[in-house]
Write a protein that holds these residues in place. Structure first.
Motif, mmCIF file in Angstrom:
data_model
loop_
_atom_site.group_PDB
_atom_site.id
_atom_site.type_symbol
_atom_site.label_atom_id
_atom_site.label_comp_id
_atom_site.label_asym_id
_atom_site.label_seq_id
_atom_site.Cartn_x
_atom_site.Cartn_y
_atom_site.Cartn_z
ATOM 1 N N PRO A 77 39.918 34.736 43.264
ATOM 2 C CA PRO A 77 39.907 35.801 42.269
ATOM 3 C C PRO A 77 39.794 35.210 40.867
ATOM 4 C CG PRO A 77 41.740 36.056 43.805
ATOM 5 C CD PRO A 77 41.171 34.692 44.010
ATOM 6 N N SER B 277 44.063 36.048 39.663
ATOM 7 C CA SER B 277 42.988 36.051 38.668
ATOM 8 C C SER B 277 43.519 35.788 37.270
ATOM 9 C CB SER B 277 42.214 37.366 38.707
ATOM 10 O OG SER B 277 42.982 38.423 38.177
ATOM 11 N N LEU B 278 44.732 36.199 37.000
ATOM 12 C CA LEU B 278 45.312 36.004 35.667
ATOM 13 C C LEU B 278 46.024 34.668 35.515
ATOM 14 C CD1 LEU B 278 46.742 39.580 35.084
ATOM 15 C CD2 LEU B 278 44.679 38.577 34.068
ATOM 16 N N TYR C 254 40.782 48.686 47.786
ATOM 17 C CA TYR C 254 41.478 49.526 46.824
ATOM 18 C C TYR C 254 42.223 50.680 47.480
ATOM 19 C CZ TYR C 254 38.483 46.670 44.002
ATOM 20 O OH TYR C 254 37.854 45.579 43.449
ATOM 21 N N ARG D 148 39.068 36.397 36.458
ATOM 22 C CA ARG D 148 39.017 37.482 35.472
ATOM 23 C C ARG D 148 37.618 38.054 35.329
ATOM 24 N NH1 ARG D 148 42.608 34.927 30.568
ATOM 25 N NH2 ARG D 148 44.206 34.137 31.952
ATOM 26 N N MET E 285 45.711 39.294 44.449
ATOM 27 C CA MET E 285 44.435 38.901 43.852
ATOM 28 C C MET E 285 44.466 39.075 42.333
ATOM 29 S SD MET E 285 41.715 40.294 46.678
ATOM 30 C CE MET E 285 40.271 39.753 45.750
ATOM 31 N N ARG E 286 45.052 40.151 41.859
ATOM 32 C CA ARG E 286 45.157 40.365 40.411
ATOM 33 C C ARG E 286 46.023 39.292 39.775
ATOM 34 N NH1 ARG E 286 45.645 46.927 40.574
ATOM 35 N NH2 ARG E 286 43.398 47.310 40.650
ATOM 36 N N PHE E 287 47.131 38.941 40.421
ATOM 37 C CA PHE E 287 47.997 37.880 39.915
ATOM 38 C C PHE E 287 47.230 36.558 39.856
ATOM 39 C CE2 PHE E 287 50.885 34.338 40.528
ATOM 40 C CZ PHE E 287 51.806 34.551 39.515
ATOM 41 N N ASP F 149 35.254 38.092 41.328
ATOM 42 C CA ASP F 149 35.700 37.253 42.442
ATOM 43 C C ASP F 149 34.525 36.477 43.003
ATOM 44 O OD1 ASP F 149 38.259 38.476 42.266
ATOM 45 O OD2 ASP F 149 37.478 40.182 43.376
ATOM 46 N N LEU G 3 45.668 43.252 46.999
ATOM 47 C CA LEU G 3 45.103 43.525 45.680
ATOM 48 C C LEU G 3 46.036 43.028 44.581
ATOM 49 C CD1 LEU G 3 42.823 44.717 44.023
ATOM 50 C CD2 LEU G 3 43.973 46.941 44.170
ATOM 51 N N LYS G 4 47.322 43.247 44.756
ATOM 52 C CA LYS G 4 48.304 42.770 43.779
ATOM 53 C C LYS G 4 48.251 41.244 43.673
ATOM 54 C CE LYS G 4 53.219 42.957 42.691
ATOM 55 N NZ LYS G 4 54.537 43.446 43.113
#
Length: 131
Positions: A49, A91-92, A76, A51, A87-89, A54, A84-85
């Motif tokens: 992942p 990515s950041l 989603y 920003r 992956m978002r973590f 992906d 998803l949570k």
């Protein structure tokens, strides 16, 4: 005793054949990526992942990276809320990749006759966090 040995041998042989078939599928995908579109089932990949979008690497093609399209994956939905949570973590914060088994298709996106990028449209079969 002999029956148990024969049964265990058959199970192990079956597992080895399945692993060899999976490896052959991945190698076939790696070799046939020059075509405009390619469909596949059960492919082992690592998802990275980011920003800006992906990307993934196929286990048997580690030197190539591909853009990922999760629009048809169900990512989603509530079923994959934890994924998803994570992956978002990742990515950041630059977390570890996520290992997935996927099905889907490979395609080359073109504009005005020129190849722009290679995209893999993903449907998630299974996933696990790589440690």
């Amino acid at each position: 005793m002999l029956r148990i040995f024969v049964s265990l041998s058959a199970i192990l042989l079956s597992g080895c054949v399945h692993a060899a078939q999976a490896s052959a599928r991945e190698e076939a995908v790696c070799e046939n990526l020059q075509s405009a579109a390619l469909n596949f089932t059960q492919l082992t990949v690592s998802i990275y992942p980011d920003r800006h979008g992906d990307y993934l690497r196929i286990e048997n093609c580690p030197k190539r990276t591909f853009a990922v399209d999760f629009s048809k994956s169900g990512l989603y939905t509530d079923q994959y809320a934890a994924l998803l949570k994570q992956m978002r973590f990742n990515s950041l914060h630059g977390g570890t990749p996520i290992k997935m088994t996927i099905s889907g298709s490979y395609r080359i996106v073109e504009k005005d006759g020129a190849s722009l990028s290679e995209i893999i449209v993903v449907r998630i079969i299974d996933y696990e966090q790589v440690q």
